[in-house]
Design an enzyme around this catalytic site. Sequence first.
Site, PDB file in Angstrom:
ATOM      1  N   ASP A 125      40.679  37.329  38.642  1.00 16.96           N
ATOM      2  CA  ASP A 125      40.683  38.700  38.876  1.00 16.96           C
ATOM      3  C   ASP A 125      42.015  39.156  39.429  1.00 16.96           C
ATOM      4  OD1 ASP A 125      39.518  41.086  39.911  1.00 16.96           O
ATOM      5  OD2 ASP A 125      37.750  40.050  40.321  1.00 16.96           O
ATOM      6  N   ASP A 227      41.299  44.401  38.314  1.00 19.53           N
ATOM      7  CA  ASP A 227      40.707  45.278  39.333  1.00 19.53           C
ATOM      8  C   ASP A 227      40.877  46.983  39.500  1.00 19.53           C
ATOM      9  OD1 ASP A 227      38.699  45.079  41.814  1.00 19.53           O
ATOM     10  OD2 ASP A 227      40.531  45.595  42.876  1.00 19.53           O
ATOM     11  N   GLU A 287      38.082  46.677  34.752  1.00 24.39           N
ATOM     12  CA  GLU A 287      36.936  47.495  35.621  1.00 24.39           C
ATOM     13  C   GLU A 287      37.280  48.825  35.439  1.00 24.39           C
ATOM     14  OE1 GLU A 287      37.388  47.987  39.779  1.00 24.39           O
ATOM     15  OE2 GLU A 287      35.169  48.040  39.994  1.00 24.39           O
ATOM     16  N   HIS A 346      29.113  42.458  41.117  1.00 21.56           N
ATOM     17  CA  HIS A 346      29.158  42.119  42.689  1.00 21.56           C
ATOM     18  C   HIS A 346      29.283  43.432  43.522  1.00 21.56           C
ATOM     19  CE1 HIS A 346      33.276  42.632  41.553  1.00 21.56           C
ATOM     20  NE2 HIS A 346      33.589  42.882  42.781  1.00 21.56           N
ATOM     21  N   ASP A 347      29.095  44.466  42.844  1.00 23.78           N
ATOM     22  CA  ASP A 347      29.313  45.774  43.576  1.00 23.78           C
ATOM     23  C   ASP A 347      28.052  46.748  43.454  1.00 23.78           C
ATOM     24  OD1 ASP A 347      32.075  45.501  44.337  1.00 23.78           O
ATOM     25  OD2 ASP A 347      32.748  46.458  42.489  1.00 23.78           O
TER      26      ASP A 347
HETATM   27  C1  GLC Z   1      36.754  46.625  42.938  1.00 28.21           C
HETATM   28  C2  GLC Z   1      36.117  45.550  43.237  1.00 28.21           C
HETATM   29  C3  GLC Z   1      35.575  45.692  44.466  1.00 28.21           C
HETATM   30  C4  GLC Z   1      36.588  45.823  45.418  1.00 28.21           C
HETATM   31  C5  GLC Z   1      37.467  46.963  45.245  1.00 28.21           C
HETATM   32  C6  GLC Z   1      38.743  47.157  45.887  1.00 28.21           C
HETATM   33  O1  GLC Z   1      35.991  47.840  42.757  1.00 28.21           O
HETATM   34  O2  GLC Z   1      34.933  45.117  42.348  1.00 28.21           O
HETATM   35  O3  GLC Z   1      34.793  44.662  44.804  1.00 28.21           O
HETATM   36  O4  GLC Z   1      36.292  46.191  46.688  1.00 28.21           O
HETATM   37  O5  GLC Z   1      37.674  46.959  43.644  1.00 28.21           O
HETATM   38  O6  GLC Z   1      39.565  45.943  45.532  1.00 28.21           O
END
Ligand code: GLC
Length: 564
Positions: A125, A227, A287, A346-347
Amino acid sequence: MKKALLAVLLICCWLSARSATAQQKDPNGHAWWQHAVFYEIYPRSFADSNGDGVGDLNGITSKLDYLHKLGVDAIWITPCFPSPQVDFGYDVSDYQAIDPMYGTLADFDRLVAEAKKRNIKLILDFVVNHTSDQHQWFLDSKSSRTAAHRDWYIWRDGKGPGQPPNNWYSTFGTAAWKFDPATNQYYYHYFYPEQPDLNWRNPAVENAMFDTTRFWYQRGVVGFRLDAVDTLFEDVHLTDNPLLPGTDKFGRPKMSEKFNKKQPEMHTVLKGLRKVADEYHAVLVGETWTSDVKELKDYYGDRNDELQMPMDLMLTGLPLSAPVLRDHIAATDSSGYWPTYVITNHDIVRSYTRLGDGSHNDDIAKLMAGFYLTLRGTAIMYYGEELGMKNSDPVRQEDVQDPIGRLGWPLEKGRDGERTPMQWTAGPNAGFSTAAKTWLPVPESAKTHNVETESRDPNSVLSFYKKLLHLRKNDADLREGNYMALNTGDPNVMSYLRQYQDSAVIVVLNMSATKQTLAFDLAKQGFSGAPAATLAQNGAEVPTGAFQSVTLAPYGTYIAKLTK
Ligand code: GLC
């Protein structure tokens, strides 16, 4: 002149032929990742090898046989780099090392090597938008207005005493600007104040970040999940965002993110990252939160030169409805690009809980697997999804680990619920750890939904996933076939064919709480005479003889082979 042009043309042909070989495409022109199933691992929660209550890299290595048998082709590990863990790793303080909590670089190398032995590839990631406020770059940047790294972050004067440069919010519930009294300026952070945004307009930032990807490619990583790419750039004039009616979950007036998200310069960076990735034949996953398929297309790049796998995260927001999902897949499948499907991560609230109706949850979990694992495209699973792991939100504010859950309680409970430990056994701590206390509690549901128990049950969610993952890998129709929607007017059942050459796989999914019988006329497709051979099913009845109809129990799934 003509000769020179010819020479250039020949060189171009040679270069593209060379890169096509290096990309190792199959006879249908597909790269490895197009037929792969990726599996997202949240390292804190997967397997704890040293008994400290937090998962680690050696824990992941110890579970590679499980992943191999399950049938996944690649794992994506969410950030495992040194980090103060304010955002559980998404606040990176060193991009080129492993957090001691997770192990060492040597453990990492062993993980890559052991995974390779089992034909499992690894992606990491890459947190591109921001670093931790404890990263050396930021510590230097903050030290004075003339520091070497000052311009690596976004520093601005306030509008006036006590007034930030503009009205932007952090998505995590506070203002987006933090005042630094020592240098009398504000810095910008889209996420937590401990996650200052990098200034991607500075070429030094770009170089350092591109080099980071090289470092990991050279260590055997085959790609990255990028990310929060939408937040890479901000409007140069820092124009105020327009306010919208209503309030958000933190009680603030709602705001459009017109000037601090999805700025066009992001595409230049994605192209640059792709260029480096191409040098290593690597794959970039993004993402990418979008509201429609048209918007998602932008991330592939106008010449297919940005992300190979921008995630279709729209599925995580759609209801379980045949007409809605049918329309969405029709739009994605005909977009001209290779789709990447995700139903949970995970979000967001786990799909088991999000889509479950309380009485058919296991059937719905199987149905969702029967749906997205049989589509044309790449699938990304989330650990525990294959067990039917549910969301287990904290019940008391004081137990919340994710800071947004403490700040936004009770409307926003944070993301702990979808990050609880993987459920390996029915024993203590679900076999995740030998610690007295795990970083997040193990849910009660681990007693029934765990690897050990479900492996023994041929009707479990896990057994269904395993069957589908193996089918997907070995069936040419599912790998290469086109997508053809069937019975498109049906309000309850989604059905389609995946056809390749002389056979097809038919998928029939009852997305309703009532029993449904569906008739099929496949004469046009040339499949009217033969019986169907069941490949996987849950709650399906099919009359013997030529295939004509299916009866499905509530949320039943039927997947079968049709031959001409
Ligand atoms: C992305 C990740 C999340 C994180 C955010 C800041 O959305 O998936 O878990 O908190 O970025 O890095």
